[in-house]
Design a protein around this motif. Structure first.
Motif, PDB file in Angstrom:
ATOM      1  N   SER A 169     -10.787   1.028  -3.387  1.00  0.00           N
ATOM      2  CA  SER A 169     -10.071   2.217  -2.909  1.00  0.00           C
ATOM      3  C   SER A 169      -8.412   1.655  -2.725  1.00  0.00           C
ATOM      4  O   SER A 169      -8.140   0.852  -1.583  1.00  0.00           O
ATOM      5  CB  SER A 169     -10.325   2.583  -1.630  1.00  0.00           C
ATOM      6  OG  SER A 169      -9.550   3.695  -1.141  1.00  0.00           O
ATOM      7  N   PHE A 170      -7.631   1.774  -3.543  1.00  0.00           N
ATOM      8  CA  PHE A 170      -6.265   1.429  -3.466  1.00  0.00           C
ATOM      9  C   PHE A 170      -6.264  -0.249  -3.131  1.00  0.00           C
ATOM     10  O   PHE A 170      -5.501  -0.666  -2.190  1.00  0.00           O
ATOM     11  CB  PHE A 170      -5.483   2.097  -2.264  1.00  0.00           C
ATOM     12  CG  PHE A 170      -5.173   3.497  -2.665  1.00  0.00           C
ATOM     13  CD1 PHE A 170      -3.846   3.703  -2.962  1.00  0.00           C
ATOM     14  CD2 PHE A 170      -5.926   4.599  -2.495  1.00  0.00           C
ATOM     15  CE1 PHE A 170      -3.391   5.035  -3.392  1.00  0.00           C
ATOM     16  CE2 PHE A 170      -5.677   5.842  -2.929  1.00  0.00           C
ATOM     17  CZ  PHE A 170      -4.106   5.944  -3.358  1.00  0.00           C
ATOM     18  N   LEU A 213       0.892  -1.201  -0.071  1.00  0.00           N
ATOM     19  CA  LEU A 213      -0.039   0.088  -0.025  1.00  0.00           C
ATOM     20  C   LEU A 213       0.796   1.134   0.111  1.00  0.00           C
ATOM     21  O   LEU A 213       0.645   2.156  -0.658  1.00  0.00           O
ATOM     22  CB  LEU A 213      -1.012  -0.010   1.162  1.00  0.00           C
ATOM     23  CG  LEU A 213      -1.849   1.424   1.579  1.00  0.00           C
ATOM     24  CD1 LEU A 213      -2.589   1.491   0.316  1.00  0.00           C
ATOM     25  CD2 LEU A 213      -2.853   1.095   2.855  1.00  0.00           C
ATOM     26  N   VAL A 214       1.963   1.217   1.089  1.00  0.00           N
ATOM     27  CA  VAL A 214       2.973   2.286   0.829  1.00  0.00           C
ATOM     28  C   VAL A 214       3.479   2.587  -0.804  1.00  0.00           C
ATOM     29  O   VAL A 214       3.527   3.687  -0.954  1.00  0.00           O
ATOM     30  CB  VAL A 214       4.073   2.143   1.748  1.00  0.00           C
ATOM     31  CG1 VAL A 214       4.943   3.605   1.884  1.00  0.00           C
ATOM     32  CG2 VAL A 214       3.164   2.124   3.159  1.00  0.00           C
ATOM     33  N   GLU A 215       4.113   1.645  -1.242  1.00  0.00           N
ATOM     34  CA  GLU A 215       4.498   1.511  -2.248  1.00  0.00           C
ATOM     35  C   GLU A 215       3.526   1.928  -3.570  1.00  0.00           C
ATOM     36  O   GLU A 215       3.694   2.810  -4.324  1.00  0.00           O
ATOM     37  CB  GLU A 215       4.998   0.275  -2.910  1.00  0.00           C
ATOM     38  CG  GLU A 215       6.084  -0.324  -2.024  1.00  0.00           C
ATOM     39  CD  GLU A 215       6.542  -1.603  -2.403  1.00  0.00           C
ATOM     40  OE1 GLU A 215       6.097  -2.345  -3.378  1.00  0.00           O
ATOM     41  OE2 GLU A 215       7.560  -2.259  -1.761  1.00  0.00           O
ATOM     42  N   GLU A 260      -7.149   8.996  -7.131  1.00  0.00           N
ATOM     43  CA  GLU A 260      -8.334   7.971  -6.658  1.00  0.00           C
ATOM     44  C   GLU A 260      -8.457   7.069  -7.793  1.00  0.00           C
ATOM     45  O   GLU A 260      -7.968   7.397  -8.819  1.00  0.00           O
ATOM     46  CB  GLU A 260      -9.473   8.917  -6.476  1.00  0.00           C
ATOM     47  CG  GLU A 260     -10.017   9.610  -7.988  1.00  0.00           C
ATOM     48  CD  GLU A 260     -11.127  10.639  -7.569  1.00  0.00           C
ATOM     49  OE1 GLU A 260     -11.756  10.454  -6.644  1.00  0.00           O
ATOM     50  OE2 GLU A 260     -11.362  11.393  -8.413  1.00  0.00           O
ATOM     51  N   ASP A 261      -9.256   5.950  -7.315  1.00  0.00           N
ATOM     52  CA  ASP A 261      -9.154   4.637  -8.339  1.00  0.00           C
ATOM     53  C   ASP A 261     -10.367   5.039  -9.477  1.00  0.00           C
ATOM     54  O   ASP A 261      -9.970   4.561 -10.495  1.00  0.00           O
ATOM     55  CB  ASP A 261      -9.589   3.694  -7.445  1.00  0.00           C
ATOM     56  CG  ASP A 261      -8.486   2.956  -6.636  1.00  0.00           C
ATOM     57  OD1 ASP A 261      -8.078   1.916  -6.706  1.00  0.00           O
ATOM     58  OD2 ASP A 261      -8.215   3.962  -5.410  1.00  0.00           O
ATOM     59  N   THR A 320      -6.622  10.445   3.580  1.00  0.00           N
ATOM     60  CA  THR A 320      -6.180   9.194   4.303  1.00  0.00           C
ATOM     61  C   THR A 320      -6.780   7.942   3.318  1.00  0.00           C
ATOM     62  O   THR A 320      -7.842   7.941   2.460  1.00  0.00           O
ATOM     63  CB  THR A 320      -6.827   8.812   5.577  1.00  0.00           C
ATOM     64  OG1 THR A 320      -8.321   9.087   5.420  1.00  0.00           O
ATOM     65  CG2 THR A 320      -6.429   9.625   6.860  1.00  0.00           C
ATOM     66  N   VAL A 321      -6.085   7.144   2.802  1.00  0.00           N
ATOM     67  CA  VAL A 321      -6.189   5.555   2.113  1.00  0.00           C
ATOM     68  C   VAL A 321      -5.734   4.481   2.669  1.00  0.00           C
ATOM     69  O   VAL A 321      -4.923   4.482   3.511  1.00  0.00           O
ATOM     70  CB  VAL A 321      -5.489   5.893   0.793  1.00  0.00           C
ATOM     71  CG1 VAL A 321      -6.140   7.244  -0.069  1.00  0.00           C
ATOM     72  CG2 VAL A 321      -4.025   5.923   0.846  1.00  0.00           C
ATOM     73  N   PRO A 322      -6.754   3.474   2.522  1.00  0.00           N
ATOM     74  CA  PRO A 322      -7.731   3.261   1.863  1.00  0.00           C
ATOM     75  C   PRO A 322      -9.086   3.703   2.253  1.00  0.00           C
ATOM     76  O   PRO A 322      -9.049   4.012   3.645  1.00  0.00           O
ATOM     77  CB  PRO A 322      -7.908   1.988   1.386  1.00  0.00           C
ATOM     78  CG  PRO A 322      -7.135   1.202   2.575  1.00  0.00           C
ATOM     79  CD  PRO A 322      -6.153   2.115   2.848  1.00  0.00           C
TER      80      PRO A 322
END
Length: 546
Positions: free
Chosen positions: A487-488, A239-241, A266-267, A306-308
């Motif tokens: 979302s991500f 997720l960080v990458e 955003e996706d 903030t994500v996801p």
């Protein structure tokens, strides 16, 4: 036909070559590259006059940039130059810790070792400056960026390296109560427009070395500071990458608010539902980081991304985790009901009035029929007229100054609604339905209410066309769309769809803290353990009488 359609499509999607008013493309105006590219690969020289000439040429017509030349106290043959931006640098630090230290209070050199030009730079770094943070650079691009960011640059004659002093000190807004997310119980502090203040607010809540902050710059012209925050050993490294990958591929001239980044990472940009959350409360960001999410902070805005992002977060508020779980569950059920009302009530009203009168009790049917007898418009026109009027009043209440805006929104709604009923433009039942819908939309967060307000108009149109069948079909399409969103990489409806078992304890219902053992399984894949089991409180055992 294809010859005309392709250029039109390219211009609508922003793929065409944008021309300036003079007929030139932006990259042609910048010498074939983006702004600032001419500074790359340019370095300083040992000559002070040449360096100053180069910097002044780049910062030409910048009247807020201050140049101060002086000599070292222990060697008047050694010339120095101090450069900073007025209003961005702390003048007290510049005067006391740099200027006074070098021009008046430089310590006496060691006997037999005079401060020569060759060793002046090293002497100033080790014994001359009283500043808390310094670094060196010989690149002109870094020096210009430091000056315009609020740092102070010190040039030493005879050296091709500049000393960058961290002496930023501009005016900032004080930390106040959150405006967009007021709370009944919980911390009463919100983010401000300073990036370093915002990171400090989160660091104060999470005092762990695993809280990592990685910074980068976006915007070819604005050169905005961006911070990516996450907790190592909790967050999913992929997720960080992915977050950093989406940020690094942004090529834009300026980032002025976090909304720029939200639309660029955003996706599903065509969905009415936002897949990136934003908040102005440090405690909410800290809670999301502890669940394995990633926070994106942008300098110059009090809203943190903030994500996801999950759909169920629309039903949550900051104080949900500070009140007892029974009350929180009841309030969340109320929010869920308000969400359904704000999206479907006008469409349901139109469908029943227009197609399904048999669903109403006879007394209510006669009352509504009497109200509509003098109204010259069908129910669809009535509802659209009142909905558009209500949205105009809502927008006016937001844009006007707060005292005036409240009066306009409240008095305007009462006056216009009463006048419309008396004039026979709308029925009283229509005003009640629209008012109940508007009040229900205030229960959920503003970010989520925007999506439901847009969908409300679509459901109104389809309900007026197909009745209850159209309303149910529209809700089914919305549900299918929500099931396809991510979302991500995380399903938008999780943990409900797909069901993740124990994570259902924090959806519409909130389990007590002693029963929430794990973090969201689809977000924190590496470290799902939140707390130890067996923390349920119990009364002490009864004492035996002797």
């Amino acid at each position: 036909m294809t010859r005309f359609i392709k250029p039109l499509r390219a211009s609508l999607l922003g793929r065409g070559r944008v021309k300036s008013p003079g007929g030139y493309a932006p990259d042609e105006l910048n010498g074939g590259a983006l702004a600032g590219a001419s500074l790359k690969n340019r370095v300083l020289t040992p000559d002070l006059e040449t360096n100053l000439r180069e910097i002044k040429a780049v910062l030409n017509n910048c009247s807020d940039v201050v140049y101060r030349e002086f000599v070292l106290a222990q060697n008047e043959q050694l010339r120095l130059a101090l450069i900073y931006t007025d209003g961005l640098a702390d003048k007290a630090q510049v005067s006391e810790q740099i200027m006074r230290a070098l021009a008046l209070e430089v310590p006496i050199a060691v006997s037999g070792r005079e401060i020569t030009k060759a060793r002046a730079l090293e002497f100033i770094k080790q014994r001359g400056l009283c500043i808390h943070q310094i670094k060196e650079s010989d690149k002109l691009e870094d020096i210009i960026r430091a000056i315009l960011s609020g740092d102070t640059v010190l040039l030493v004659d005879g050296h091709a390296t500049a000393i960058i002093n961290g002496a930023r000190g501009w005016e900032t807004r004080k930390i106040t109560d959150p405006e967009a997310e007021p709370t009944v119980r919980g911390p009463r502090e919100s983010f401000v427009e300073s990036l370093r203040v915002n990171t400090a607010l989160i660091r104060r809540k999470i005092k762990s070395p695993n809280l990592k902050i990685e910074t980068l710059r976006l915007g070819e012209v604005t050169d905005t500071d961006i911070a990516v925050m996450y907790i190592q050993n909790i967050v999913n490294e992929k997720l960080v990458e992915e977050v950093k990958s989406r940020l690094e591929r942004i090529q834009i001239d300026g980032i002025l608010e976090s909304g720029y980044i939200e639309e660029l990472i955003e996706d599903n940009p065509w969905s009415v539902f936002p897949t990136v959350n934003h908040t102005e409360k440090p405690d909410r960001v800290a809670a999301m980081l502890l669940e394995g999410r990633v926070a994106i902070l942008v300098d110059g805005t009090p809203f943190v991304l903030t994500v996801p992002n999950l759909f169920v977060e629309y039903l949550h508020a900051g104080e949900d985790y500070y009140e007892r779980f029974l009350f929180t569950t009841a309030v969340r059920l109320l929010r869920f009901l308000a969400m359904i009302i704000s999206m479907t009530l006008p469409g349901l009203y139109i469908a029943v009035i227009s197609f399904h009168l048999e669903l109403l009790p006879t007394t209510l049917l006669l009352s509504i029929a009497a109200q509509h007898e003098l109204v010259p418009y069908p129910a669809l026109v009535e509802v659209l007229l009142m909905e558009v009027t209500f949205e105009i009043l809502r927008e006016a209440g937001i844009r006007l100054p707060r005292p005036i805006g409240q009066a306009v929104s409240i008095v305007g709604a009462l006056v216009i609604g009463e006048a419309a009923v008396r004039a026979g433009l709308v029925a009283a039942s229509t005003v009640i339905v629209v008012a109940a819908t508007g009040i229900a939309s205030f229960v959920i967060s503003y970010n989520a209410s925007i999506s439901f307000r847009l969908l409300r108009f679509a459901l109104i149109i389809i309900s007026a066309t197909l009745g209850l069948f159209g309303l149910i079909s529209g809700l089914a399409v919305i549900g299918i769309h929500l099931c396809t969103l991510r979302s991500f990489g995380v399903p938008y409806l999780s943990p409900a769809v797909p069901t993740t078992g124990v994570n259902l304890s924090d959806t519409i219902f909130r389990a007590p803290w002693w029963a929430m053992f794990s973090r969201p399984r689809l977000i924190a894949r590496q470290n799902q353990k939140r707390q130890e089991q067996g923390l349920k409180p119990s009364p002490p055992p009864a004492r035996r009488r002797s």
